[in-house]
Design a protein around this motif. Structure first.
Motif, PDB file in Angstrom:
ATOM      1  N   ARG A  96      23.467  74.112  65.804  1.00  0.00           N
ATOM      2  CA  ARG A  96      22.974  75.097  64.845  1.00  0.00           C
ATOM      3  C   ARG A  96      24.121  75.878  64.215  1.00  0.00           C
ATOM      4  N   GLN A  97      25.153  76.168  65.007  1.00  0.00           N
ATOM      5  CA  GLN A  97      26.310  76.884  64.479  1.00  0.00           C
ATOM      6  C   GLN A  97      27.037  76.060  63.417  1.00  0.00           C
ATOM      7  N   ALA A  98      27.125  74.749  63.628  1.00  0.00           N
ATOM      8  CA  ALA A  98      27.777  73.877  62.643  1.00  0.00           C
ATOM      9  C   ALA A  98      27.021  73.895  61.320  1.00  0.00           C
ATOM     10  N   ALA A  99      25.691  73.857  61.403  1.00  0.00           N
ATOM     11  CA  ALA A  99      24.885  73.914  60.179  1.00  0.00           C
ATOM     12  C   ALA A  99      25.036  75.273  59.505  1.00  0.00           C
TER      13      ALA A  99
ATOM     14  N   LEU B 222      18.853  79.201  46.828  1.00  0.00           N
ATOM     15  CA  LEU B 222      18.231  80.146  45.904  1.00  0.00           C
ATOM     16  C   LEU B 222      19.299  80.999  45.226  1.00  0.00           C
ATOM     17  N   THR B 223      19.125  81.191  43.929  1.00  0.00           N
ATOM     18  CA  THR B 223      20.080  81.967  43.159  1.00  0.00           C
ATOM     19  C   THR B 223      19.346  82.763  42.083  1.00  0.00           C
ATOM     20  N   THR B 224      20.035  83.740  41.509  1.00  0.00           N
ATOM     21  CA  THR B 224      19.466  84.523  40.409  1.00  0.00           C
ATOM     22  C   THR B 224      19.830  83.944  39.051  1.00  0.00           C
ATOM     23  N   SER B 225      20.686  82.953  39.030  1.00  0.00           N
ATOM     24  CA  SER B 225      21.180  82.391  37.767  1.00  0.00           C
ATOM     25  C   SER B 225      20.380  81.163  37.370  1.00  0.00           C
ATOM     26  N   SER B 226      19.934  81.135  36.139  1.00  0.00           N
ATOM     27  CA  SER B 226      19.183  79.982  35.641  1.00  0.00           C
ATOM     28  C   SER B 226      20.104  78.846  35.205  1.00  0.00           C
ATOM     29  N   ASP B 227      21.412  79.084  35.223  1.00  0.00           N
ATOM     30  CA  ASP B 227      22.379  78.064  34.792  1.00  0.00           C
ATOM     31  C   ASP B 227      23.173  77.490  35.961  1.00  0.00           C
ATOM     32  N   ALA B 228      22.664  77.640  37.168  1.00  0.00           N
ATOM     33  CA  ALA B 228      23.467  77.295  38.341  1.00  0.00           C
ATOM     34  C   ALA B 228      23.161  75.908  38.898  1.00  0.00           C
ATOM     35  N   PHE B 229      22.437  75.077  38.170  1.00  0.00           N
ATOM     36  CA  PHE B 229      22.027  73.792  38.719  1.00  0.00           C
ATOM     37  C   PHE B 229      23.225  72.960  39.176  1.00  0.00           C
ATOM     38  N   TYR B 230      24.200  72.779  38.315  1.00  0.00           N
ATOM     39  CA  TYR B 230      25.313  71.892  38.660  1.00  0.00           C
ATOM     40  C   TYR B 230      26.174  72.475  39.777  1.00  0.00           C
ATOM     41  N   HIS B 231      26.311  73.785  39.810  1.00  0.00           N
ATOM     42  CA  HIS B 231      27.041  74.405  40.913  1.00  0.00           C
ATOM     43  C   HIS B 231      26.312  74.167  42.229  1.00  0.00           C
ATOM     44  N   LEU B 232      24.982  74.324  42.219  1.00  0.00           N
ATOM     45  CA  LEU B 232      24.216  74.117  43.439  1.00  0.00           C
ATOM     46  C   LEU B 232      24.185  72.651  43.839  1.00  0.00           C
ATOM     47  N   LYS B 233      24.233  71.771  42.865  1.00  0.00           N
ATOM     48  CA  LYS B 233      24.297  70.337  43.174  1.00  0.00           C
ATOM     49  C   LYS B 233      25.596  70.016  43.914  1.00  0.00           C
ATOM     50  N   GLU B 234      26.706  70.594  43.459  1.00  0.00           N
ATOM     51  CA  GLU B 234      27.977  70.394  44.159  1.00  0.00           C
ATOM     52  C   GLU B 234      27.929  70.983  45.570  1.00  0.00           C
ATOM     53  N   CYS B 235      27.290  72.123  45.714  1.00  0.00           N
ATOM     54  CA  CYS B 235      27.137  72.731  47.043  1.00  0.00           C
ATOM     55  C   CYS B 235      26.329  71.828  47.957  1.00  0.00           C
ATOM     56  N   ARG B 236      25.281  71.241  47.414  1.00  0.00           N
ATOM     57  CA  ARG B 236      24.440  70.362  48.231  1.00  0.00           C
ATOM     58  C   ARG B 236      25.216  69.138  48.698  1.00  0.00           C
ATOM     59  N   ILE B 237      26.016  68.563  47.805  1.00  0.00           N
ATOM     60  CA  ILE B 237      26.807  67.386  48.187  1.00  0.00           C
ATOM     61  C   ILE B 237      27.764  67.731  49.328  1.00  0.00           C
ATOM     62  N   ARG B 238      28.384  68.898  49.231  1.00  0.00           N
ATOM     63  CA  ARG B 238      29.317  69.318  50.282  1.00  0.00           C
ATOM     64  C   ARG B 238      28.569  69.569  51.599  1.00  0.00           C
ATOM     65  N   ILE B 239      27.408  70.222  51.517  1.00  0.00           N
ATOM     66  CA  ILE B 239      26.626  70.486  52.724  1.00  0.00           C
ATOM     67  C   ILE B 239      26.159  69.189  53.375  1.00  0.00           C
ATOM     68  N   GLU B 240      25.660  68.274  52.569  1.00  0.00           N
ATOM     69  CA  GLU B 240      25.148  67.014  53.111  1.00  0.00           C
ATOM     70  C   GLU B 240      26.247  66.225  53.794  1.00  0.00           C
ATOM     71  N   SER B 241      27.440  66.238  53.223  1.00  0.00           N
ATOM     72  CA  SER B 241      28.565  65.524  53.816  1.00  0.00           C
ATOM     73  C   SER B 241      28.919  66.091  55.182  1.00  0.00           C
ATOM     74  N   VAL B 242      28.959  67.418  55.278  1.00  0.00           N
ATOM     75  CA  VAL B 242      29.296  68.050  56.560  1.00  0.00           C
ATOM     76  C   VAL B 242      28.213  67.788  57.597  1.00  0.00           C
ATOM     77  N   LEU B 243      26.965  67.855  57.197  1.00  0.00           N
ATOM     78  CA  LEU B 243      25.876  67.637  58.143  1.00  0.00           C
ATOM     79  C   LEU B 243      25.881  66.221  58.696  1.00  0.00           C
ATOM     80  N   LEU B 244      26.238  65.267  57.862  1.00  0.00           N
ATOM     81  CA  LEU B 244      26.315  63.881  58.330  1.00  0.00           C
ATOM     82  C   LEU B 244      27.493  63.678  59.281  1.00  0.00           C
TER      83      LEU B 244
END
Length: 627
Positions: A343-346, A434-456
């Protein structure tokens, strides 16, 4: 639901409302309250003349200066000895209140209870009703109305409250189908009248918005009757809360121009039904924001139904959860059992994302939290987590591709949209940013890729899958040694320990007849529950236990009947023991013939056991989500 956290984000965009896109919301003048015609009042009188009241006997005793209500039920020839026992020297009691005919005012609100003709309403929803017109009771008892197909019917390892919630596609064949059923029914249909639990949303002009059963447009007349009842009482300077009609309760909730009504004969407490209406309202606000009220200020006859187009599965899934998910009345969330380092790693990788401008980063497996991180000073209410996870899990579009959707968190800021990036990492595990910015899709997509890589790389996802299969705490594994094992690791949850109770109850629950328990941490706003095992191995038995927990929770938190710290209840189904302290709440179910002293001793051992494995059962280190 109107109480908001002080930590509001800056308004994202002008919070206009839309079902799929956006519509302009214009300020306008508030219309005058609708008047009630004489014939409408007569109609209300005819409705109320048909209701009956069930009287319940109870007796009160004084125990150490603390108000206690004792109820005894005979179980296989034995009666409970409910008076005089103690848990940590607190009185043990039980509350049950009866009713009487008439109208009583409480805090300028009205509860209506009346007596009259038993059949003039024509509403036949009670269990065992015979007025079927050729339609059998079994056909109407809800396929079973709140059937456990998606919820608690599985008793394999991992089959605790809600652990059986799988992907919607997996559950379609298990008895419960998301979305509205019997859309051709109306209030004249015998099958519609036999439903045991209805939910309605309507506007203050009486226009129907949502109905759990039937065609909402065919129920326009019924909605107008509900609106007339509310308006009639309001014109007298009061608010209607509850109408008792025989075995039925009609619960009202007024939220500005939005009216919500529940009609139920499930014997659930009023407080529980009202809480369910609050959650349904919150789910609507999550989709539209509270700014939809401005539409009604502009036009009192505004039709809100198109804005909720395509959301039937969202509401039906939420209503279904009222039959299996303790989070709906505990106002707490549950975590997936995981080893502390996992859980700490996640949490570490989610924290990196939060530091980059993300308001909340949430990793969940079905309805259970794997890890959760929020921006500094940002708090997320457990009810918002429940509504958000329900919205994601019940919407098929989120499963097929990454999504970026406006959502509103009612407890965080009901007036503005946030933006949620949602991506399923596999069939059951999904990430929400979750974010307050309506233009943050690509930034959040990059965050997701980084998170998914670490979780794997850190094998977090494989551990999540293992935990879902193994489950968490089993009553059969309750340790023999009740003393804390400081400095030592607990046996892995889901694996049987050799140090467990093995006595005459082996094979039918745990020691002293313990069948199940729920432990709620008040400080963390989290709960943990044991997995189901024999004899609670059918969906109906599990649903009955859920309702029993629901009732004792409502009784323990009923401000009107006084404060109880402990309750001991015995009936033909269970012995229920509830213990509330400033740190935790424990709800435990035992064999109905269980000895009281042993049950109390076992509950103390359960509390110690939970303390020993809290690193695996709870998300520690997170700031408390107070409200």
């Amino acid at each position: 639901m109107d109480s908001d956290s002080p930590n509001h984000p800056p308004p994202a965009d002008d919070p206009t409302v839309s079902g799929s896109g956006a519509i302009a919301v214009v300020d306008g003048e508030v219309p005058n309250p609708s008047s009630i015609e004489a014939n409408s009042v007569n109609g209300i009188g005819e409705k109320l003349e048909s209701i009956q009241v069930n009287d319940t006997d109870s007796r009160e005793v004084e125990d150490d200066g603390e108000r206690t209500v004792i109820e005894e039920s005979h179980v296989n020839g034995r009666s409970s000895d409910a008076a005089g026992s103690r848990v940590e020297e607190n009185g043990v009691g039980e509350g049950k209140r009866g009713g009487s005919g008439g109208v009583r005012r409480v805090n300028s609100e009205v509860e209506v209870e009346a007596v009259g003709s038993p059949s003039s309403s024509g509403y036949a929803g009670e269990r065992g009703s015979s007025g079927g017109g050729g339609l059998s009771t079994d056909e109407i008892e809800e396929e079973e109305e709140e059937g456990m197909g998606m919820g608690i019917g599985r008793t394999r390892r991992g089959g605790g409250f809600g652990n059986g919630v799988a992907a919607l596609a997996e559950d379609l064949g298990e008895g419960w189908v998301p979305g509205k059923r019997d859309v051709n029914e109306d209030d004249a249909s015998i099958s519609w009248r036999k439903r045991k639990k209805h939910f309605f949303i309507l506007s203050h002009s009486g226009k129907p918005i949502y109905s759990r059963y039937g065609d909402v447009h065919k129920l326009a007349g019924f909605s107008a009757t509900l609106q007339a009842i509310i308006s009639f009482v309001e014109n007298g300077g009061d608010r209607v809360k509850l109408v008792r009609a025989g075995k039925h309760q009609v619960v009202f909730l007024v939220k500005g121009p939005i009216y919500l009504v529940c009609i139920s004969c499930t014997e659930e407490p009023y407080e529980s039904l009202r809480g369910q209406l609050e959650l349904i309202y919150g789910q609507m606000i999550l989709i539209l924001t509270k700014s939809v009220n401005r539409c009604f200020e502009k036009n009192s006859k505004f039709d809100m139904t198109p804005l909720l187009g395509g959301t039937d599965t969202v509401f039906s899934s939420l209503i279904h959860s009222f039959s299996w998910n303790p989070a709906t009345f505990l106002h707490a969330y549950t975590c997936l059992p995981l080893a502390y380092p996992t859980r700490q790693a996640a949490g570490a990788v989610l924290q990196e994302v939060a530091d980059s401008g993300v308001l909340f980063a949430i990793l969940m497996c079905k309805h259970k939290v794997v890890s959760l991180v929020g921006a500094q000073k940002a708090s997320l209410h457990p009810d918002d987590m429940l509504l958000l996870s329900n919205f994601v899990m019940s919407s098929e579009s989120f499963r097929t591709s990454e999504s970026f959707s406006p959502i509103c968190l009612p407890r965080y800021n009901p007036m503005a949209f946030l933006y949620a990036y949602v991506h399923y990492l596999d069939g059951e595990t999904y990430l929400m940013l979750l974010t307050t910015s309506s233009d943050a899709f690509y930034h959040l997509k990059e965050c997701r890729i980084r998170i998914e890589s670490v979780l794997l790389k850190s094998n977090v996802l494989s551990e999540v899958h293992r935990s879902m299969f193994d489950g968490g705490m089993h009553v059969e594994d309750l340790p023999l040694d009740p003393s804390p094992r400081s400095g030592s690791l607990s046996p892995h949850l889901g694996q049987h320990s050799p140090e467990t109770f093995r006595d005459a109850y082996a094979g039918i629950g745990g020691h002293s007849g313990l069948w199940h328990f729920i432990y709620r941490s008040i400080y963390l706003d989290q709960y943990a529950s044991s997995e189901f095992s024999s004899p609670i191995n059918t969906s109906q038995q599990q649903k009955r236990l859920y309702r029993a927990y629901q009732k004792i929770y409502a009784s323990m938190h009923d401000r009107g009947s006084g404060t109880h710290k402990t309750q001991f209840r015995r009936d033909e189904h269970y012995v229920l023991l509830c213990w509330v302290t400033q740190d935790f709440e424990l709800y435990a179910a035992f064999d109905p013939l269980a000895d009281k002293a042993l049950a109390i001793k076992t509950c103390n051992r359960v509390c110690q056991w939970v303390k020993d494995v809290e690193n695996e059962m709870f998300l520690l280190g997170a700031s408390p989500f107070s409200w």
